[in-house]
Design an enzyme around this catalytic site. Sequence first.
Site, PDB file in Angstrom:
ATOM      1  CG  HIS A  37      -1.867  -1.067   1.379  1.00  0.00           C
ATOM      2  ND1 HIS A  37      -1.589  -1.908   2.639  1.00  0.00           N
ATOM      3  CD2 HIS A  37      -2.830  -1.417   0.631  1.00  0.00           C
ATOM      4  CE1 HIS A  37      -2.712  -2.801   2.314  1.00  0.00           C
ATOM      5  NE2 HIS A  37      -3.434  -2.620   1.205  1.00  0.00           N
ATOM      6  CE  LYS A 149      -1.661  -9.936  -3.487  1.00  0.00           C
ATOM      7  NZ  LYS A 149      -2.739  -9.501  -2.939  1.00  0.00           N
ATOM      8  CG  MET A 184       4.219  -7.446   1.353  1.00  0.00           C
ATOM      9  SD  MET A 184       4.720  -6.009   1.918  1.00  0.00           S
ATOM     10  CE  MET A 184       6.729  -6.375   2.581  1.00  0.00           C
TER      11      MET A 184
END
Length: 278
Positions: A37, A149, A184
């Site tokens: 993020h 992602k 992640m």
Amino acid sequence: MRLVKKARHVKKIVAQARKKGKIIGFVPTMGYLHEGHLSLIRIARRRAQFTVVSIFVNPTQFGPQEDLQRYPRDLRKDTILLKNEGVDLVFYPDRTEMYPEGYSTYVEVQDLSTILCGLSRPGHFRGVTTVVLKLFNIVQPDIAVFGRKDFQQAVIIKRMVKDFDLNIKIVTGKIIREKDGLAMSSRNTYLLEKERKNATVLYESLLWAKKAYAGGVRDPHWVTNKMRDMIENRGGKVDYVEAVDKNTLKPVKHLYRGTVIVLAAYFGKTRLIDNIVL
Ligand code: AMP
């Protein structure tokens, strides 16, 4: 940094920034923030003078059997991270702010939403595009940043922006990984120790595919079948592994530069996704 819960306050604050000639950058999230993020926020900060981040665990993108209640949340930690990144405004609405009683309008990008992740998560992308369009209307950003992602999500958002003539530039950021290669994700916290160890096979299989392509392999099925075996040998349950075109997300007949290998697999109850561009 301002932390606000009401859409009307966001509109007011952003309008003031725009009046000063500032470019507005926006990063939508579901919180429980990690380096993935933060990398998107850094991209937004480089391209804009006023950065807005939203934190909203959007109920309409979760299926009835999915993890809406269990989804990890930590607003205190998130706000500290966002403050350190120099974010200007955090929009943290509650459910009724986004979906008040009587709410009945949904946006659906056809075709792209019913393949890959859309197959095993019916209605998921309809929830995503609906909330993102609402957030776009509230924040009215010039630029919005999404992670690669969620490759399919980024393609779908770009399609929606094009189809609805939205004046928003969609920028994508690369996948940020743990040291051992696992992409992640806020959901990684669900993984038991053994599952967490085994989950590294996802990136290993993607790297293997990339190497096979570099070595001259062009048959997508040979590559994806081998990847399935690799993942299942480590206890993963494959949802899909496919070689697709990066714009249409349609399966390719032979591998070429720019083909994306996309995958989703369960480790225990946790569904993980990852991808690599050849
Ligand atoms: P989420 O909070 O999971 O809805 O994700 C918010 C945004 O962060 C989306 O645009 C995701 O694609 C992006 N994102 C999530 N994980 C990563 C990662 N590991 N690397 C880069 N971007 C990510």
